[in-house]
Design an enzyme around this catalytic site. Structure first.
Site, PDB file in Angstrom:
ATOM      1  N   ALA A   1       0.808  -1.227   0.000  1.00 49.30           N
ATOM      2  CA  ALA A   1       0.000   0.000   0.000  1.00 49.30           C
ATOM      3  C   ALA A   1       0.838   1.272   0.000  1.00 49.30           C
ATOM      4  CB  ALA A   1      -0.924  -0.002   1.220  1.00 49.30           C
TER       5      ALA A   1
ATOM      6  N   GLY B   1       3.548   1.534  -1.892  1.00 55.63           N
ATOM      7  CA  GLY B   1       4.362   1.446  -3.121  1.00 55.63           C
ATOM      8  C   GLY B   1       3.877   2.339  -4.252  1.00 55.63           C
TER       9      GLY B   1
ATOM     10  N   LEU C   1       2.926   1.572  -7.445  1.00 54.72           N
ATOM     11  CA  LEU C   1       1.747   1.205  -8.231  1.00 54.72           C
ATOM     12  C   LEU C   1       0.465   1.645  -7.519  1.00 54.72           C
ATOM     13  CD1 LEU C   1       0.666  -0.427 -10.756  1.00 54.72           C
ATOM     14  CD2 LEU C   1       0.316  -2.291  -9.155  1.00 54.72           C
TER      15      LEU C   1
ATOM     16  N   ASP D   1      -3.651  -8.046 -16.554  1.00 57.06           N
ATOM     17  CA  ASP D   1      -2.850  -7.636 -17.692  1.00 57.06           C
ATOM     18  C   ASP D   1      -3.470  -6.297 -18.055  1.00 57.06           C
ATOM     19  OD1 ASP D   1      -2.173  -7.076 -20.441  1.00 57.06           O
ATOM     20  OD2 ASP D   1      -1.293  -9.065 -20.481  1.00 57.06           O
ATOM     21  N   HIS D   2      -2.771  -5.221 -17.763  1.00 56.46           N
ATOM     22  CA  HIS D   2      -3.471  -3.928 -17.854  1.00 56.46           C
ATOM     23  C   HIS D   2      -3.899  -3.576 -19.278  1.00 56.46           C
ATOM     24  CE1 HIS D   2       0.424  -2.055 -18.902  1.00 56.46           C
ATOM     25  NE2 HIS D   2      -0.285  -1.035 -19.331  1.00 56.46           N
TER      26      HIS D   2
ATOM     27  N   HIS E   1       1.067  -8.747 -22.840  1.00 57.14           N
ATOM     28  CA  HIS E   1       0.197  -7.737 -23.469  1.00 57.14           C
ATOM     29  C   HIS E   1      -0.073  -8.006 -24.954  1.00 57.14           C
ATOM     30  CE1 HIS E   1       0.924  -5.733 -19.790  1.00 57.14           C
ATOM     31  NE2 HIS E   1       2.022  -5.102 -20.107  1.00 57.14           N
TER      32      HIS E   1
END
Ligand code: BG6
Length: 510
Positions: free
Chosen positions: A11, A13, A15, A179-180, A242
């Site tokens: 939390a 970090g 990202l 997988d964004h 991706h």
């Protein structure tokens, strides 16, 4: 949406700060979070709840797509959050976490549904998953889910081992692998576009399509990630996940609605139908590249080997282009060209479908005719264009190109993380990477990893700020094709050349 507790590992970090808090905030503004909701942030730092909330608020000001200017809304949002100190290796910390979660569930009246979000390095996934199971955190009367980020293994065997470990604590249905790229709005629309447009359905096959090109180019270099990237390269960092996911979403003939089982099935079919790549063919079907010095938007930049933390003799790939073929009735005979690279000329993720060229069969007087193209601009801008031939104005016989379509600039497009977190909270795994796909992707990629490791594939240098090595152009030239839009900085700029403005209306398909 069910009431639940969002347990966030990592939390404090990067990202979490850049993506997760802003995404949750925008979902909150859109009324897409449950009313009874609790977030417990975990980290090693000895933070109080107040310090944690102050940090979240700062991240909203820096990274939220929509301004965090309404103090009341921000306060209400921060009310969801609490912080708990946790060392991921310490058994007793999970016990105290369990107590904290259970207390909050009781006092806030939140049903015991728990989503564990692992925003931490992959080396910690197994430890955390095992502790969640051991401590009883995962033994809840409600549902439990595990959300993890890539990388999911480094090769086929490590991915299998890793999955076997995770499966001890969570079932496949409970694991949401992010997988964004699958959260990008245009990728999510591919399914709907095919289903709602008979014209696409009818032409979505090898009868009309000549080739498909999928590009994800970036202008950034290795940035501060030398340690990770030099052991990963474009193949592991972008291609195995991706890029192959984009291929599956495009070629999958996906079903209607939210049936994630069906989506999984169709995507798996694409991977199973991919013609396997033999190690001896890697050198002819795959182009491996590494950027040399050059310039990006007029500014000189160093080559990969001169980046901080990269060894002078690094053979790491910062670019890959590959030719793939799908052996099924829809796609047999159609080459799919996929490329991705760092330090390229433009930041763009785009799919171009090139149709066969009936114009060639018309009289030679038809100057200027060109293949029809269907272009999906995925990011940073979003758009769909269809390029058609029509009669030119100057001479009746000449053809000119018109581009029709719609376009949205990057800033008003919802973040991928908003879509993905929303789906994970709802339990819809349609836009997540399922194990079968991950395994089959590694399987397809493994001969490339082996050939790279044995140095059987030439490493082509390309100047930073270019469209990649010459060999990537030759890969298409051999088949009589070329990469579209490499001469222009953006596909959309062709609209201006054609003299037909794009409709500036947002897409009205959702
Ligand atoms: C990440 C990679 O998964 O995707 C990065 O690790 C890359 O190296 C990034 O820069 C690209 O994402 P996007 O959304 O900017 O295209």
């Amino acid at each position: 949406m069910d009431a639940n507790t969002f347990v966030l590992f990592g939390a404090t970090g990067d990202l979490a700060k850049r993506k997760i808090y802003p995404a949750l905030f925008n979902l909150f503004l859109d009324g897409k979070l449950p009313v009874d909701f609790s977030v417990i942030g975990l980290g090693r730092r000895e933070w109080s709840d107040e310090t944690f909330k102050a940090n979240i608020e700062r991240s909203l000001h820096s990274f939220s797509r929509r301004k965090a200017s309404d103090a009341e809304a921000v306060n209400q949002f921060l009310g969801f959050f609490g912080y708990h100190v946790l060392n991921v290796d310490r058994k007793e910390d999970y016990q105290s976490l369990l107590q904290r979660v259970a207390e909050r569930e009781q006092t806030l009246g939140v049903a015991p549904n728990r989503l564990f979000y692992l925003s931490v390095g992959p080396e910690l996934f197994e430890t955390i998953a095992a502790h969640i199971e051991e401590s009883g955190l995962g033994e809840t009367k409600g549902w439990k889910r595990l959300v993890i980020e890539k990388p999911f293994g480094r090769d086929l065997q490590s991915a299998r081992d890793f999955n076997a470990q995770l499966s001890k604590a969570f079932t496949e249905e409970e694991i949401f692998r992010i997988d964004h790229y699958l959260g990008k709005p245009m990728v999510q629309k591919l399914q709907l576009l095919q289903q709602t447009n008979p014209v696409l359905q009818a032409s979505w096959n090898n009868r009309y399509i000549a080739n498909v090109q999928i590009t994800a180019s970036e202008t950034v270099g290795v940035e501060e990630r030398a340690g990770y990237y030099d052991h990963s390269g474009a193949l592991r960092d972008m291609f195995q996940n991706h890029m192959l996911q984009l291929l599956m979403m495009l070629a999958g003939h996906l079903p209607k609605g939210d049936d994630s089982e069906q989506v999984r099935y169709k995507k798996k079919h694409v991977m199973q139908s991919l013609e396997p790549l033999l190690r001896q063919d890697v050198a002819t079907q795959v182009v491996r590249g590494q950027y040399a010095s050059g310039s990006i938007q007029g500014k000189p930049v160093v080559g990969y080997k001169d980046e901080a933390g990269i060894p002078q003799d690094s053979h790491n790939d910062t670019f890959i282009a590959a030719k793939l073929q799908i052996e099924d009735d829809f796609w047999r005979g159609i080459p799919f060209y996929i490329r991705t690279g760092k330090r390229m000329k433009e930041k763009a993720t785009r799919i171009v479908i090139e149709f066969r060229e009936p114009v060639k069969q018309l009289s030679a007087a038809n100057n200027g005719g060109a293949p029809n193209l269907l272009v999906f601009e995925i990011s940073p801008n979003e758009g769909i264009y269809l390029r058609l031939n029509t009669e030119g104005e100057a001479q009746q016989q000449d053809l000119t190109k018109v581009l029709i379509g719609s376009h949205k600039s990057g800033s008003d497009v919802p973040e991928a993380y908003e879509n993905l977190i929303y789906d994970a909270l709802r339990g819809d795994s349609s836009f997540f990477a399922h194990w079968d796909e991950v395994e089959l992707s590694w399987k397809w990629v493994q001969p490339i990893l082996d050939a790279y490791a044995a140095n059987e594939v030439p490493l082509h240098e390309y100047p930073a700020g270019s469209f990649g090595p010459q060999a990537a152009h030759e890969l298409l030239a051999k088949d009589g094709f070329e990469w579209w839009f490499d001469q222009e900085s953006e596909a959309a700029s062709e609209a201006t050349n054609a003299g037909t403005p794009l409709t500036q209306e947002p897409l009205s398909i959702k």
